[in-house]
Scaffold this active site. Structure first.
Site, PDB file in Angstrom:
ATOM      1  CB  SER A   1      -3.033   4.807   5.231  1.00 16.98           C
ATOM      2  OG  SER A   1      -1.996   4.189   5.963  1.00 16.98           O
TER       3      SER A   1
ATOM      4  CD  GLU B   1      -4.767   2.324   2.729  1.00 14.19           C
ATOM      5  OE1 GLU B   1      -5.123   1.388   3.452  1.00 14.19           O
ATOM      6  OE2 GLU B   1      -3.574   2.669   2.603  1.00 14.19           O
TER       7      GLU B   1
ATOM      8  CG  ASP C   1      -2.167  -0.854   0.968  1.00 13.73           C
ATOM      9  OD1 ASP C   1      -2.085  -1.775   0.139  1.00 13.73           O
ATOM     10  OD2 ASP C   1      -3.199  -0.600   1.604  1.00 13.73           O
TER      11      ASP C   1
END
Length: 574
Positions: free
Chosen positions: A489, A463, A90
């Site tokens: 996040s 995110e 991510d």
């Protein structure tokens, strides 16, 4: 003449349908092409799902973890069969189109585990994840398949050190904004990027990966220590061996994933979620896992909010506070948190876990030679009598802007922003909002609205660490709220309200907000309101034309057509 295999006495192993009898000689021949012996094929076949790759620091060492798991399986009389899954980092995907694939990868991971396990009639699973979507994807697969299953993560990264303080990945993201604001030099930023992530493991704060690995332990599908033993410690390898041995005990006792993943176990996990102040992403993932376990009617946003109202926040780990996962581990880990909650009747000690014992027995030290679980650092895990907050670290908000709900990491919000009313600054994409923040166009008191970033509209529900970090770096996180139908996040801090449902692409009110509209955020009151006359909104809706889909080909286009609301876990329609 080679002997043929006989059915095992239990007759319960799925793999016997593949390996036993003269008609299965071709199947056995293929196994023997890989070096398997008749003795190995006579034992239970245990799938070892290893998400090792060389693009995610939390996964780069998982080959070593998998070898330890397989050693444990062999020591306990099983035959490990290893295969892999994909994974998305991510942090690397953040802030560009790549993040649209992150949440969507969760479904691919669950599907891939199901496909391999079912196609080859595996008897049980040991799942080895470590990062944001991989852990929930594997939990979803375990619930769906309902085989004996144990999860063992790769463990958290150690915190870095910079200018005498502990730092992590979120520190680097926020430093970008600090450089833009003239509060840090580019030379200091480079020095920070060199030390913030000192080695393998899932990023060291209470971000999504560590949140989910802790909740795997809390829900009972991971052994004690799964969430907090650092990636670099030998104890992590011992835990992996123990996981390999534990799966054989579960096979022998026919204890399956859904025997552990009960409604009571989910409530326990939610309680730990609230006590730890975990990532808001855990709400999405717990709802999705409950859906796979057939418990969607018993685990929903209302249940999550109800648990949050009665369970206090005991920890403030980065980014909400100064401590990291290694500190939580020193304090006794997830088991210490569970012990604090159990003492006050806030979790159910009678649930089954993959140790083969109940949670209460684990906490009492009956699992092994370990002492009873207890809190070793009250500065890290506060007692229930002296919490950071009387309510949990996450809050579910409802109101005219989010009729189906929104989620905020309340424990990471500055006190002055718990209640706030301000003018909407509206953006139809994350990049537009980041540019406005870094260009100095956002003022104290504003409410930044980022829409068309939901599961369907994004697609993929990106995110928003870049804009929230930019706000923090510019010194605005204590005076500006950010509201989105996307998500955040686990590294986010500040008044960041995500998962606004219905999303703009589904006709939600967030799609009707105009520049300057007053928005009220009341986290203690669990409300989020668009302060515009309903008649005015009706007129806007009559004129509203949704934007064209961003993705028209490939996986994301298919995902956008099938994905459901964030309020139900953003699962795919059947």
């Amino acid at each position: 003449m080679a002997k043929t295999l006989e059915p095992m006495a239990s007759g319960a192993l799925r793999s016997r349908a593949v390996l036993v009898g003269p008609e299965r000689a071709p199947h056995r021949s293929l196994f023997k092409a890989m070096g398997y012996t008749d003795e190995e094929l006579a034992r239970p076949l245990v799938g070892v799902i290893n998400s090792h790759n060389e693009i995610i620091p939390g996964h780069v060492h998982l080959g070593v973890i998998a070898r330890a798991v397989m050693d444990g399986i062999r020591m306990a009389g099983g035959t490990p069969v290893q295969f892999g899954t994909i994974g998305v980092d991510d942090g690397i995907a953040m802030g560009h189109r790549g993040m649209r694939f992150s949440l969507a990868s969760r479904e691919l991971i669950a599907d891939s585990v199901e496909v391999v396990a079912e196609a080859h009639a595996l008897d049980a699973l040991v799942l080895i994840p470590n990062c944001d979507k991989i852990t929930p994807g594997m939990l979803m697969a375990a619930a769906r398949l309902n085989l004996p299953a144990v999860m063992v993560s790769g463990g958290p990264m150690l915190a870095g050190r910079f200018q005498g303080r502990a730092v992590d990945l979120s520190t680097v993201f926020e430093a970008v904004g600090a450089v833009k604001a003239g509060r840090m030099s580019e030379a200091e930023l480079f020095e920070l990027e060199e030390v913030a992530c000192p080695g393998c493991g899932s990023c060291s704060g209470m971000f999504t990966a560590n949140s989910m690995n802790c909740l795997t332990e809390a829900i009972g599908l991971g052994l004690p220590g799964n969430g907090t033993i650092p990636a670099v410690e030998a104890a992590r390898l011992r835990l992996a061996k123990q996981a390999g041995m534990a799966i054989m005990e579960l096979i022998a006792r026919d204890v399956r994933a859904r025997d552990v993943l009960t409604a009571a176990a989910f409530r326990n996990a939610i309680a730990v979620d609230m006590a730890l102040g975990c990532s808001t992403n855990t709400v999405l993932h717990l709802l999705a896992i409950a859906h796979e376990a057939g418990l969607e009617d018993e685990v929903d946003l209302g249940v999550i909010e109800a648990v949050g109202q009665r369970v206090p926040q005991l920890c403030r780990l980065a980014p909400a506070g100064p401590h990291h996962l290694q500190d939580l581990h020193e304090a006794g880990g997830v088991q210490a948190v569970l012990a604090e909650l159990a003492e006050h009747g806030l979790v159910d000690p009678g649930v089954m876990t993959v140790t083969g014992k109940t949670l209460g027995e684990n906490l009492a030290g009956r699992r092994s030679r370990l002492a009873a679980a207890r809190n070793l650092r009250a500065d890290v895990v506060r007692p229930v009598s002296d919490p950071h907050s009387r309510t949990g670290g996450l809050a579910v908000l409802f109101g005219s802007l989010a009729p189906e709900g929104a989620v905020v990491k309340a424990g990471a919000v500055a006190p002055g922003m718990l209640r706030h009313t301000g003018p909407a600054r509206v953006f139809d994409a994350e990049e537009e909002a980041v540019a406005a923040i870094l260009d100095g166009r956002i003022r104290p008191g504003d409410v930044v609205v980022v829409r068309h970033e939901g599961p369907r509209g994004g697609p993929g529900m990106r995110e928003m660490l870049a804009p929230t970090s930019a706000l923090a770096g510019m010194g605005l996180d204590a005076t500006v709220a950010l509201v989105t139908d996307g998500r955040f996040s686990g590294a986010t801090r500040g008044a960041a309200i995500g998962h606004v449902s219905p999303e703009a692409a589904a006709g939600g009110p967030i799609g009707l907000v105009e520049e300057g509209d007053p928005i009220t955020v009341d986290i203690p009151g669990r409300r989020i309101e668009l302060d515009v006359d309903p008649g005015v909104l009706a007129g806007r809706r009559a004129r509203h034309a949704p934007p064209a889909p961003r993705e028209t080909r490939g996986y994301l286009a298919r995902y956008a057509r099938l994905v459901t609301s964030a309020s139900t876990g953003a699962v795919l329609k059947l």
